[in-house]
Motif scaffolding. Structure first.
Motif: not given
Length: 318
Positions: A303-318
């Motif tokens: 029952n993991i929530p739907d992610m359609t309206s989720a905030t999306t973060y991007t991996l930071v590579t340094e």
């Protein structure tokens, strides 16, 4: 207080989704920043599975979040200064759940100065301050409610569902209404969760049950409230099979305090296991009727929530 309020002027419009704040709470940044003291005594659920986030840093817009093994730091960049939030967290990689609470907040850089007076209504309106011109002093009872909110917020467990892409390049986050498995109604009616629970009868909400409402403003918001907001009961405690009531309140308008009559009474309840959760049937023993049902959903892999309206973060590579 002045420093916190001044800071709030600059950040009040920000979407502080990952700043250890329950995103369903709709509270302004002034309150979030004021709730920055240590949250000792909070007990997070035990971590389960593999920590998929430790050692990674993600960003979205002007926000970054960096995970260690047991805590994360969110940084909000406002050009001339940054606000940092440090939170302790646990996880369940099977149910894709994150649980956290605030540890502390700090600021680096030059904070724009704003007169505290100009922010009175912004900060205190939900606690009873009504002067939109900000001219009158904030009453002591309003400040007391504000401080009760602060103390409760600092102890509350925030729940998020997450999705990490297969290559680890994106992280999606969304508010999670599910609870850790096996929590009871007594566990949830507490400072640790302090949520609003709906009591439903024939598909309609007839009452709500809320620890936080009564804790912050008992004269106006008792824990057990009718859907028309005109009848309420103060709740003294919840045990394994009953909701103990200490007063009945009646009023004729939702924007005035209740007129309470004290008296001990209780509502009985039965627990029934359902798919991925438990259903509590609330019974009024005096009238021998069923008031309604509270449904608690436990976090599972199905029952993991739907992610359609989720905030999306991007991996930071340094």
């Amino acid at each position: 207080m002045k420093k916190l309020i001044t800071l709030a002027a600059a950040v009040v419009s920000a979407a502080l989704f990952f700043g250890c704040s329950d995103s369903s709470d709709n509270n302004n940044a002034a309150l979030l920043l004021a709730a920055s003291s240590s949250s000792s005594g909070v007990s997070l659920p035990e971590s389960v599975g593999e920590n998929e986030l430790a050692g990674k840093k993600f960003s979205v817009n002007s926000e970054t979040v960096e995970f260690s093994e047991s805590s994360y730091v969110t940084a909000m960049d406002y050009t001339s200064f940054k606000v940092y939030y440090k939170c302790s967290y646990t996880y369940n990689s099977n149910t894709k759940s994150l649980y956290s609470y605030a540890l502390n907040t700090w600021v680096e850089g030059d904070i724009p100065q704003t007169d505290e007076k100009s922010l009175r209504y912004l900060t205190y309106s939900q606690f009873g301050y009504t002067d939109t011109t900000n001219e009158t002093e904030v009453p002591s009872d309003v400040i007391a409610r504000y401080k009760r909110y602060e103390s409760l917020h600092a102890k509350k467990i925030n729940r998020l569902a997450y999705n990490l892409s297969s290559d680890g390049s994106t992280l999606k986050l969304i508010s999670d209404s599910r609870y850790p498995k096996d929590l009871t109604l007594k566990d949830i009616y507490s400072p640790a969760y302090a949520d609003i629970l709906n009591i439903v009868n024939n598909s309609s909400t007839v009452y709500t049950l809320s620890y936080s409402s009564q804790y912050i403003w008992p004269e106006r918001n008792p824990a057990l409230m009718s859907s028309d907001l005109l009848t309420g009961h103060k709740v003294s405690s919840i045990t394994s099979d009953r909701i103990n009531l200490s007063a009945l309140g009646i009023r004729f308008s939702s924007n005035v305090d209740f007129d309470y009559t004290s008296g001990d009474f209780y509502l009985a309840y039965d627990a029934t296991s359902i798919s991925n959760g438990v259903k509590y049937t609330i019974k009024n023993l005096l009238s021998d009727t069923t008031m309604g049902e509270i449904t608690i959903n436990y976090a599972t892999s199905s029952n993991i929530p739907d992610m359609t309206s989720a905030t999306t973060y991007t991996l930071v590579t340094e």
